[in-house]
Scaffold this motif. Structure first.
Motif, PDB file in Angstrom:
ATOM      1  N   GLU A 129      -5.878  15.466  -9.843  1.00 27.13           N
ATOM      2  CA  GLU A 129      -4.930  15.399 -10.962  1.00 27.13           C
ATOM      3  C   GLU A 129      -3.643  14.701 -10.534  1.00 27.13           C
ATOM      4  O   GLU A 129      -3.081  13.880 -11.274  1.00 27.13           O
ATOM      5  CB  GLU A 129      -4.627  16.817 -11.449  1.00 27.13           C
ATOM      6  N   MET A 130      -3.187  14.991  -9.319  1.00 22.00           N
ATOM      7  CA  MET A 130      -1.976  14.364  -8.804  1.00 22.00           C
ATOM      8  C   MET A 130      -2.162  12.854  -8.666  1.00 22.00           C
ATOM      9  O   MET A 130      -1.295  12.064  -9.048  1.00 22.00           O
ATOM     10  CB  MET A 130      -1.630  14.967  -7.441  1.00 22.00           C
ATOM     11  N   MET A 131      -3.320  12.440  -8.114  1.00 20.63           N
ATOM     12  CA  MET A 131      -3.590  11.010  -7.950  1.00 20.63           C
ATOM     13  C   MET A 131      -3.683  10.305  -9.294  1.00 20.63           C
ATOM     14  O   MET A 131      -3.180   9.192  -9.466  1.00 20.63           O
ATOM     15  CB  MET A 131      -4.881  10.808  -7.155  1.00 20.63           C
ATOM     16  N   ASP A 177       0.822  -1.215   0.000  1.00 19.06           N
ATOM     17  CA  ASP A 177       0.000   0.000   0.000  1.00 19.06           C
ATOM     18  C   ASP A 177       0.856   1.265   0.000  1.00 19.06           C
ATOM     19  O   ASP A 177       0.404   2.329   0.432  1.00 19.06           O
ATOM     20  CB  ASP A 177      -0.968   0.007   1.190  1.00 19.06           C
ATOM     21  N   ARG A 178       2.074   1.158  -0.525  1.00 18.86           N
ATOM     22  CA  ARG A 178       2.963   2.328  -0.609  1.00 18.86           C
ATOM     23  C   ARG A 178       2.694   3.083  -1.912  1.00 18.86           C
ATOM     24  O   ARG A 178       3.566   3.241  -2.763  1.00 18.86           O
ATOM     25  CB  ARG A 178       4.428   1.892  -0.534  1.00 18.86           C
ATOM     26  N   PHE A 179       1.467   3.575  -2.069  1.00 17.43           N
ATOM     27  CA  PHE A 179       1.024   4.211  -3.310  1.00 17.43           C
ATOM     28  C   PHE A 179       1.886   5.408  -3.675  1.00 17.43           C
ATOM     29  O   PHE A 179       2.253   5.602  -4.834  1.00 17.43           O
ATOM     30  CB  PHE A 179      -0.446   4.632  -3.160  1.00 17.43           C
ATOM     31  N   GLY A 180       2.241   6.240  -2.699  1.00 15.42           N
ATOM     32  CA  GLY A 180       3.004   7.449  -2.983  1.00 15.42           C
ATOM     33  C   GLY A 180       4.429   7.206  -3.419  1.00 15.42           C
ATOM     34  O   GLY A 180       5.082   8.115  -3.950  1.00 15.42           O
ATOM     35  N   ASP A 181       4.950   5.981  -3.219  1.00  9.95           N
ATOM     36  CA  ASP A 181       6.343   5.702  -3.597  1.00  9.95           C
ATOM     37  C   ASP A 181       6.556   5.701  -5.105  1.00  9.95           C
ATOM     38  O   ASP A 181       7.694   5.677  -5.570  1.00  9.95           O
ATOM     39  CB  ASP A 181       6.798   4.360  -3.005  1.00  9.95           C
ATOM     40  N   ALA A 182       5.470   5.731  -5.874  1.00  7.34           N
ATOM     41  CA  ALA A 182       5.617   5.801  -7.337  1.00  7.34           C
ATOM     42  C   ALA A 182       6.255   7.125  -7.741  1.00  7.34           C
ATOM     43  O   ALA A 182       6.972   7.196  -8.745  1.00  7.34           O
ATOM     44  CB  ALA A 182       4.254   5.661  -8.011  1.00  7.34           C
ATOM     45  N   MET A 188     -16.497   7.578  -2.086  1.00 11.37           N
ATOM     46  CA  MET A 188     -15.099   7.187  -2.257  1.00 11.37           C
ATOM     47  C   MET A 188     -14.936   6.195  -3.405  1.00 11.37           C
ATOM     48  O   MET A 188     -13.960   6.254  -4.166  1.00 11.37           O
ATOM     49  CB  MET A 188     -14.570   6.571  -0.959  1.00 11.37           C
ATOM     50  N   LYS A 189     -15.893   5.291  -3.541  1.00 11.33           N
ATOM     51  CA  LYS A 189     -15.830   4.329  -4.642  1.00 11.33           C
ATOM     52  C   LYS A 189     -15.968   5.035  -5.995  1.00 11.33           C
ATOM     53  O   LYS A 189     -15.287   4.686  -6.970  1.00 11.33           O
ATOM     54  CB  LYS A 189     -16.921   3.272  -4.466  1.00 11.33           C
ATOM     55  N   THR A 190     -16.840   6.057  -6.044  1.00 12.21           N
ATOM     56  CA  THR A 190     -16.999   6.840  -7.273  1.00 12.21           C
ATOM     57  C   THR A 190     -15.716   7.597  -7.596  1.00 12.21           C
ATOM     58  O   THR A 190     -15.278   7.655  -8.754  1.00 12.21           O
ATOM     59  CB  THR A 190     -18.169   7.835  -7.125  1.00 12.21           C
ATOM     60  N   LEU A 191     -15.088   8.170  -6.564  1.00 11.89           N
ATOM     61  CA  LEU A 191     -13.830   8.893  -6.750  1.00 11.89           C
ATOM     62  C   LEU A 191     -12.760   7.970  -7.306  1.00 11.89           C
ATOM     63  O   LEU A 191     -12.005   8.356  -8.211  1.00 11.89           O
ATOM     64  CB  LEU A 191     -13.370   9.493  -5.422  1.00 11.89           C
ATOM     65  N   ALA A 192     -12.668   6.744  -6.796  1.00 14.98           N
ATOM     66  CA  ALA A 192     -11.679   5.776  -7.296  1.00 14.98           C
ATOM     67  C   ALA A 192     -11.878   5.525  -8.787  1.00 14.98           C
ATOM     68  O   ALA A 192     -10.905   5.476  -9.561  1.00 14.98           O
ATOM     69  CB  ALA A 192     -11.788   4.472  -6.509  1.00 14.98           C
ATOM     70  N   MET A 218      -5.243   8.566   2.258  1.00 19.68           N
ATOM     71  CA  MET A 218      -4.543   9.405   1.289  1.00 19.68           C
ATOM     72  C   MET A 218      -5.512   9.926   0.234  1.00 19.68           C
ATOM     73  O   MET A 218      -5.456  11.096  -0.172  1.00 19.68           O
ATOM     74  CB  MET A 218      -3.409   8.624   0.613  1.00 19.68           C
ATOM     75  N   MET A 219      -6.416   9.039  -0.196  1.00 16.70           N
ATOM     76  CA  MET A 219      -7.403   9.435  -1.202  1.00 16.70           C
ATOM     77  C   MET A 219      -8.251  10.597  -0.687  1.00 16.70           C
ATOM     78  O   MET A 219      -8.513  11.570  -1.406  1.00 16.70           O
ATOM     79  CB  MET A 219      -8.293   8.234  -1.559  1.00 16.70           C
ATOM     80  N   LYS A 220      -8.679  10.509   0.578  1.00 19.36           N
ATOM     81  CA  LYS A 220      -9.513  11.563   1.155  1.00 19.36           C
ATOM     82  C   LYS A 220      -8.749  12.873   1.268  1.00 19.36           C
ATOM     83  O   LYS A 220      -9.281  13.944   0.982  1.00 19.36           O
ATOM     84  CB  LYS A 220     -10.028  11.124   2.534  1.00 19.36           C
ATOM     85  N   LYS A 221      -7.479  12.780   1.683  1.00 20.51           N
ATOM     86  CA  LYS A 221      -6.679  14.002   1.844  1.00 20.51           C
ATOM     87  C   LYS A 221      -6.464  14.700   0.505  1.00 20.51           C
ATOM     88  O   LYS A 221      -6.669  15.903   0.372  1.00 20.51           O
ATOM     89  CB  LYS A 221      -5.329  13.664   2.466  1.00 20.51           C
ATOM     90  N   LEU A 222      -6.021  13.915  -0.495  1.00 23.03           N
ATOM     91  CA  LEU A 222      -5.727  14.513  -1.792  1.00 23.03           C
ATOM     92  C   LEU A 222      -6.980  15.015  -2.486  1.00 23.03           C
ATOM     93  O   LEU A 222      -6.948  16.010  -3.203  1.00 23.03           O
ATOM     94  CB  LEU A 222      -4.997  13.508  -2.684  1.00 23.03           C
ATOM     95  N   ALA A 223      -8.095  14.333  -2.252  1.00 26.33           N
ATOM     96  CA  ALA A 223      -9.346  14.746  -2.883  1.00 26.33           C
ATOM     97  C   ALA A 223      -9.771  16.129  -2.412  1.00 26.33           C
ATOM     98  O   ALA A 223     -10.486  16.847  -3.125  1.00 26.33           O
ATOM     99  CB  ALA A 223     -10.451  13.731  -2.583  1.00 26.33           C
ATOM    100  N   GLY A 224      -9.336  16.538  -1.235  1.00 24.73           N
ATOM    101  CA  GLY A 224      -9.702  17.841  -0.688  1.00 24.73           C
ATOM    102  C   GLY A 224      -8.854  18.977  -1.209  1.00 24.73           C
ATOM    103  O   GLY A 224      -9.165  20.147  -0.968  1.00 24.73           O
TER     104      GLY A 224
END
Length: 507
Positions: free
Chosen positions: A460-462, A422-427, A486-490, A448-454
């Protein structure tokens, strides 16, 4: 600011260097009597051990701690109690400030730092219990719902609330040490019970200032009595982390958080439940499909090890912080893996045998030396293939930090085991270091999804991170998203792979 009654100055070798005039007047000693005497000369014999321990301690942890009722020897005989603070000076010298008992509180100086991370706070508690400090203590945990992502407060309001809450807690905290338990909750040591009434008044003032209902802030607290100063450091950290999990609702507990020994008793009880289930073979893996929602096909299976706890199949992590108990996590993971591999290779349907199954592995198991050898033995014995047995490992440290966990994960990948982290940001941090994940999965953590979505450019970053992972031939997936939004955002971010919700029931 309260001024000390008098001061003592020590050499780097902890000998008395000099005293101020007030000390001579009150305690009736002359400078000649004290010059180059060991500091223990002024303290009772039964305090020498604690005093020596304090003098050897890292005083950066205790610079704002008030040591209450310290007995100091009078020239004419007997002892007088004072409250004491220790101040580090240059070149290894120290200054001891003495106050009339109760005149100086244990709150922080204005220069005290802001909240530390959780583990730094746990370290402070451990050092404090090992020190000569013998005042009343309680571990207080405070949660402020208004600071959470789903709060109705905007970011500016949250920043104001956070500033006031942290200042208030710092004033109540022993030594001003406050630790972050998560983004909206704090830990601190208080001298006795936490002053909830004072805290509520402070929050009411903040609410009035922001023109909001105080109920929106949703503050709650728990105070855990420190009723055993001799707790083993390992058990202390287990108790603190377990208490945090219970307080935040991550760990289920039938008992209230009242005392450290009570928490430890609860941990021992829960360990026994898991150990009994493993010994009696009351365990099995619970499957969840990993689906490509665009192609509507199943890509793999996530297998989570569950045990029968009081007639209900549960994840052990629901009642104990498994990472804090590597021996138990290892026993559980090895039992579940052995059964999973054995049953997989006996399936009649070839398509079921060929589907990759990811076992949800506790990261602490990775660090144990027998894990890889025992795993290889299981696969060989059951004529299995590494490519069909993958591992989901959550909570790994940043890949740039490296370490034993990443070393093992890379060896597993080299042997052909698919890997899911789950180290998504390491990309974006170091994509080149993650090439070993090819053919595996990376999970987008929903916090992380919730934070960046705000953030205005968060989506765009995600989306760019998702594309970076796909370019590395690593599938991005989501799991356990808490709501439809959240599922819609994904889906909007191009994350088309998800893990089916856990619908298994106890039995």
């Amino acid at each position: 600011m309260t001024q000390p009654e008098f001061r003592l100055f020590l050499t780097p070798t902890k000998l008395i260097d000099r005293v101020d005039d007030s000390f001579i007047k009150i305690m009736r000693w002359s400078e000649i009597d004290l010059f180059r005497q060991p500091i223990g000369f002024l303290f009772p014999a039964d305090a020498h051990g604690r005093l020596e321990k304090l003098m050897d301690a890292d005083m950066s942890l205790f610079k704002d701690i008030v040591f209450p009722n310290v007995p100091l020897r009078v020239s004419t005989g007997g002892y007088i109690n004072f409250d004491m603070k220790v101040v580090d000076l240059e070149d290894g010298k120290r200054q001891l400030d003495f106050y009339k008992p109760g005149r100086l509180d244990g709150s922080a100086s204005d220069s005290a730092a802001g909240p530390t991370d959780m583990y730094s706070f746990f370290n402070f508690v451990e050092k404090l219990l090992a020190s000569p400090y013998d005042g009343d203590m309680g571990v207080t945990m405070v949660d402020v719902g208004g600071l959470r992502d789903d709060s109705i407060l905007d970011e500016a309001q949250k920043a104001e609330v956070k500033k006031e809450v942290e200042a208030t807690l710092k004033r109540q905290a022993l030594g001003g040490h406050v630790g972050m338990l998560d983004d909206a909750s704090y830990g601190l040591i208080t001298t006795g019970d936490f002053d909830e009434e004072s805290f509520e008044k402070e929050l009411a003032t903040v609410a009035t200032k922001l023109n909001i209902n105080p109920a929106v802030l949703g503050a709650r607290s728990a105070n855990i009595k420190v009723d055993d100063r001799e707790i083993d450091p390992k058990e202390l950290r287990q108790a603190l982390n377990h208490s945090r999990g219970v307080f935040l609702g991550e760990i289920e507990s039938k008992d209230d958080l009242e005392s450290l020994t009570g928490v430890l008793d609860g941990i021992k009880h829960n360990r026994r439940l898991i150990e009994d289930a493993l010994r009696e073979y009351k365990y099995r893996t619970s499957p969840r499909l990993v689906m490509d929602n665009v192609a509507t096909v199943s890509l793999a299976v996530l297998q989570q090890g569950k045990v029968n706890l009081e007639r209900q199949l549960r994840l052990p992590s629901e009642i104990i912080v498994m990472e804090d108990h590597p021996d138990l996590a290892y026993a559980h993971d090895m039992a579940q893996l052995e059964e999973l591999i054995r049953m997989k290779m006996r399936r009649d349907d070839p398509s079921e045998r060929e589907k990759v199954e990811f076992y949800d592995l506790c990261r602490s198991t990775l660090a144990l030396p027998d894990f890889e050898t025992k795993l290889q033995g299981m696969i060989t014995q059951n004529r299995g293939e590494a490519r069909l047995i993958g591992f989901r490992i959550k909570g790994m440290p940043p890949v740039k930090r490296g370490g034993i966990h990443w070393d093992v994960v890379k060896r597993l990948a080299k042997q052909g085991h698919p890997v899911w982290v789950d180290r998504f940001g390491d990309a974006v941090v170091d994509p080149g270091a993650m090439t070993f994940l090819q053919g595996g999965f990376v999970e987008m953590p929903h916090d992380m999804m919730k934070k960046l979505a705000g953030h205005f450019d968060g989506k765009e970053m995600m989306a760019k991170l998702v594309e970076t992972w796909k370019a590395l031939n690593v599938q991005v997936l989501s799991a356990d998203l808490p709501n439809y939004e959240m599922k819609t955002l994904a889906q909007q971010l191009g994350i088309s792979v998800s893990v089916a919700d856990d619908v298994s029931v106890g039995g």
